[in-house]
Design a protein around this motif. Structure first.
Motif, mmCIF file in Angstrom:
data_model
loop_
_atom_site.group_PDB
_atom_site.id
_atom_site.type_symbol
_atom_site.label_atom_id
_atom_site.label_comp_id
_atom_site.label_asym_id
_atom_site.label_seq_id
_atom_site.Cartn_x
_atom_site.Cartn_y
_atom_site.Cartn_z
ATOM 1 N N LEU A 1 -27.401 -19.653 -15.431
ATOM 2 C CA LEU A 1 -26.971 -18.865 -14.268
ATOM 3 C C LEU A 1 -26.028 -17.733 -14.668
ATOM 4 N N LYS A 2 -25.445 -17.817 -15.861
ATOM 5 C CA LYS A 2 -24.565 -16.745 -16.342
ATOM 6 C C LYS A 2 -25.339 -15.439 -16.547
ATOM 7 N N LYS A 3 -26.643 -15.540 -16.759
ATOM 8 C CA LYS A 3 -27.489 -14.363 -16.992
ATOM 9 C C LYS A 3 -28.046 -13.787 -15.688
ATOM 10 N N ALA B 1 -21.236 -7.453 -9.637
ATOM 11 C CA ALA B 1 -21.077 -7.838 -11.044
ATOM 12 C C ALA B 1 -20.761 -9.323 -11.217
ATOM 13 N N THR B 2 -20.766 -10.100 -10.164
ATOM 14 C CA THR B 2 -20.500 -11.539 -10.252
ATOM 15 C C THR B 2 -21.789 -12.252 -10.632
ATOM 16 N N SER B 3 -21.723 -13.086 -11.652
ATOM 17 C CA SER B 3 -22.909 -13.851 -12.041
ATOM 18 C C SER B 3 -23.138 -14.992 -11.050
ATOM 19 N N ARG B 4 -24.338 -15.497 -11.025
ATOM 20 C CA ARG B 4 -24.647 -16.638 -10.159
ATOM 21 C C ARG B 4 -23.846 -17.860 -10.612
ATOM 22 N N PHE B 5 -23.574 -17.968 -11.912
ATOM 23 C CA PHE B 5 -22.743 -19.054 -12.419
ATOM 24 C C PHE B 5 -21.330 -18.960 -11.833
ATOM 25 N N GLN B 6 -20.709 -17.776 -11.910
ATOM 26 C CA GLN B 6 -19.351 -17.606 -11.399
ATOM 27 C C GLN B 6 -19.300 -17.855 -9.898
#
Length: 185
Positions: free
Chosen positions: A38-40, A46-51
């Protein structure tokens, strides 16, 4: 993994009781390749899905813990609620046809079940986190919290980035949104 948006607690160091308790709840999930992937994926600007998922997970955990609700299920559902890998802004590689708001919770739940066991509370929270865009609403307290925190985090992530881009100043807008959200609880 370091911090949730607006938080001063470094979750990676686990040097506070709350960070340790939270990490213990999600430790079997956080380093899986499915969650790390999810970081990708871009989520909000600019927020990743992981964050974003970490933000939803952490704040849902804190709220449920504060009110004596199922913080375990909240933390896990929050981390897994957007566990899909296609770009939602395009129709690229969607495994199901349909509106993104309607299909991605189904895909996320299926992906979650492929990496861990869930329970009815986690299932409800993941499947209904898009209410009111999705017609059915959550049936659990945790589900209601996840859907509210998801919206709060999305607004905060975009507001924080927009404010920073415009003025390069502090995150005053995010604190105002958080304060307003907490007043409505």
């Amino acid at each position: 993994m370091e911090k949730a948006i607006l938080s001063r607690i470094n979750l990676q160091r686990q040097d506070t009781h709350i960070a340790q308790e939270y990490f213990d709840t999600i430790s079997d999930l956080i380093d899986t390749q499915e969650v790390q992937a999810l970081k990708k994926c871009s989520q909000h600007m600019a927020t990743s899905r992981f964050q974003h998922s970490l933000n939803v997970s952490y704040y849902s955990f804190l709220i449920c813990r504060k009110f004596g609700l199922d913080a375990y299920s909240a933390a896990r559902a929050g981390l897994l609620h957007d566990l899909y890998y296609y770009d939602w802004k395009t129709d690229d590689k969607r495994p199901l046809e349909g509106n993104h708001a309607m299909i991605h919770p189904i895909i996320a739940l299926e992906n979650a079940k492929n990496i861990t066991s869930t329970n009815p509370t986690i299932d409800d929270a993941i499947l209904h986190h898009m209410w009111p865009l999705k017609t059915s609403h959550p049936s659990t307290n945790v589900g209601w919290i996840i859907q509210a925190v998801d919206k709060f985090c999305a607004i905060t992530e975009m507001g924080h980035q927009s404010l920073f881009r415009v003025s390069r100043s502090t995150n005053l807008l995010s604190y105002c949104i958080l304060f307003t959200f907490l007043l409505t609880m």
